[in-house]
Design a protein around this motif. Structure first.
Motif, mmCIF file in Angstrom:
data_model
loop_
_atom_site.group_PDB
_atom_site.id
_atom_site.type_symbol
_atom_site.label_atom_id
_atom_site.label_comp_id
_atom_site.label_asym_id
_atom_site.label_seq_id
_atom_site.Cartn_x
_atom_site.Cartn_y
_atom_site.Cartn_z
ATOM 1 N N ASP A 22 42.835 38.738 41.979
ATOM 2 C CA ASP A 22 42.570 40.166 42.081
ATOM 3 C C ASP A 22 41.067 40.455 42.127
ATOM 4 O O ASP A 22 40.234 39.535 42.070
ATOM 5 N N ASP A 23 40.722 41.732 42.223
ATOM 6 C CA ASP A 23 39.323 42.127 42.371
ATOM 7 C C ASP A 23 38.470 41.737 41.172
ATOM 8 O O ASP A 23 37.245 41.595 41.294
ATOM 9 N N ALA A 24 39.102 41.571 40.022
ATOM 10 C CA ALA A 24 38.365 41.190 38.815
ATOM 11 C C ALA A 24 38.245 39.677 38.663
ATOM 12 O O ALA A 24 37.732 39.192 37.656
ATOM 13 N N SER A 57 47.260 42.468 49.750
ATOM 14 C CA SER A 57 46.726 42.565 51.107
ATOM 15 C C SER A 57 45.213 42.684 51.128
ATOM 16 O O SER A 57 44.571 42.366 52.132
ATOM 17 N N GLY A 58 44.624 43.127 50.020
ATOM 18 C CA GLY A 58 43.174 43.228 49.936
ATOM 19 C C GLY A 58 42.492 41.936 49.534
ATOM 20 O O GLY A 58 41.258 41.876 49.485
ATOM 21 N N GLU A 158 39.674 30.192 42.218
ATOM 22 C CA GLU A 158 38.664 29.337 42.832
ATOM 23 C C GLU A 158 37.902 30.184 43.846
ATOM 24 O O GLU A 158 38.327 30.344 44.982
ATOM 25 N N GLY A 159 36.808 30.784 43.412
ATOM 26 C CA GLY A 159 36.105 31.726 44.253
ATOM 27 C C GLY A 159 36.955 32.980 44.418
ATOM 28 O O GLY A 159 37.471 33.537 43.451
ATOM 29 N N SER A 160 37.159 33.393 45.663
ATOM 30 C CA SER A 160 37.948 34.597 45.929
ATOM 31 C C SER A 160 39.403 34.280 46.239
ATOM 32 O O SER A 160 40.169 35.178 46.579
ATOM 33 N N GLY A 161 39.784 33.005 46.104
ATOM 34 C CA GLY A 161 41.154 32.627 46.413
ATOM 35 C C GLY A 161 41.794 31.808 45.306
ATOM 36 O O GLY A 161 41.127 31.402 44.344
#
Length: 260
Positions: A22-24, A57-58, A158-161
Motif C-alpha cells: 500500500d501507499d504506506a 490498482s494504484g 520490497e520497494g514499491s512491490g
C-alpha cells in the motif's frame, strides 16, 4: 508463457492470493477468485470492496499466488504471477455481464444466489456493477502447491512491490513465528503471513487471516496476530442473511449514483 497459457491456467485455478504494497509501504494480501478478461487475469471486485480495488490498482506492481490445488482442473499447476494492475470501472455492470459473470458463476458458487438468472440479476442489481482490476503479467514463476492448512503465503515489502513466497508455520509463540519458506529467499522488512481456508467445492465458507509484523529471514516478529485461524463453524441462517444484507448495503452506498 504466452498470454493464452496464462489465461488457461487462471481459468483452471481455484482460490488464489492477491499481494500488493500500500501507499504506506505495508504489504497486503487478500484471497480472491481470479477470472480472465482479454487473456489477462482479472479481479472483479463488487463496490463493497471499492476501497481495496482502488488501492490495488494504484500499486506499482502486484502478485497473484495461484497455489490452491482443490477444485482445479487438469490444466492447472501452481504459479506466481507478477505484473502491473489496471482498473476498469464498470459501474453499469455491462462488462461484468458480457465478459465475466459466466466465469464467476462457474468458479465461485455463492455468486449463483445473486446472478444465476435474469430474475436474480434484476433483484440483485447492486451485485453486477464491478471494479475490474486487470493484471498485465510481466513475470511468471513456479510456486509450491498448498497442501495443508498451515501452509501460508508470506509477503514482504520490497520497494514499491511485494516479494512473495509459499511458507509454512513451523512453530512459534504469540510474538514470534518460525517459518519455513519455499523457493527463493525474501528480503527482511515489513511482512504479512496470509492464510485462508474454505469449504470445497461450494465455497460457502471462506475464512482469511493474517499475521502482520517484520520478517527477519527465518522468523516473523509478530506485531498483530489474528484472533482465530482455520475455517470455523458454519454460519447460521440468520448470520447468512445479515451477511447478505451487509453486502447489499455496502455495494449500494458505494456505486456512483449517476450510474444507478
Amino acid at each position: 508463457m504466452t498470454s493464452s497459457d496464462i489465461a488457461e491456467l487462471v481459468e483452471a485455478s481455484s482460490l488464489s492470493t492477491l499481494c500488493w504494497v500500500d501507499d504506506a509501504g505495508r504489504p497486503r494480501a487478500r484471497g480472491v477468485v481470479a477470472l480472465v478478461r482479454d487473456e489477462r487475469p482479472a479481479l472483479a471486485f463488487t463496490y463493497a470492496d471499492a476501497e481495496v480495488a482502488r488501492e490495488v490498482s494504484g500499486s506499482a506492481q502486484v502478485a497473484l499466488a495461484l497455489n490452491e490445488t482443490r477444485s482445479t482442473t487438469a490444466a492447472f499447476h501452481p504459479l506466481l504471477l507478477t505484473g502491473r494492475p489496471h482498473l476498469v470501472e464498470d459501474a453499469s455492470g455491462d462488462i461484468f455481464l458480457e465478459d465475466l459473470v459466466v466465469q464467476e458463476l462457474r468458479r465461485y458458487p455463492p455468486s449463483r444466489l445473486f446472478a444465476d438468472s435474469p430474475l436474480l440479476m434484476r433483484e440483485h442489481w447492486w451485485y453486477l456493477p464491478r471494479l475490474v482490476v486487470e493484471l498485465d503479467v510481466e513475470a511468471a514463476a513456479p510456486l509450491p502447491p498448498r497442501s495443508e492448512t498451515h501452509d501460508h503465503v508470506l509477503v514482504v515489502a520490497e520497494g514499491s512491490g511485494p516479494a512473495v513466497a509459499a511458507a509454512g508455520i513451523v512453530e512459534g509463540s504469540a510474538h514470534r513465528l518460525e517459518v519455513s519458506v519455499e523457493g527463493r529467499g525474501l528480503p527482511t522488512g515489513p511482512a504479512v503471513l496470509f492464510g485462508q481456508e474454505a469449504s470445497f467445492p461450494d465455497l460457502e465458507q471462506w475464512t482469511q487471516w493474517r499475521y502482520r509484523g517484520r520478517w527477519e529471514g527465518s522468523a516473523l516478529v509478530v506485531e498483530d496476530a489474528p484472533a482465530t485461524t482455520g475455517l470455523g463453524p458454519a454460519p447460521s441462517l440468520l448470520q447468512r442473511w445479515r451477511r447478505q444484507r451487509d453486502l447489499k448495503r455496502r455495494c449500494v452506498e458505494a456505486i456512483p449514483r449517476p450510474e444507478r
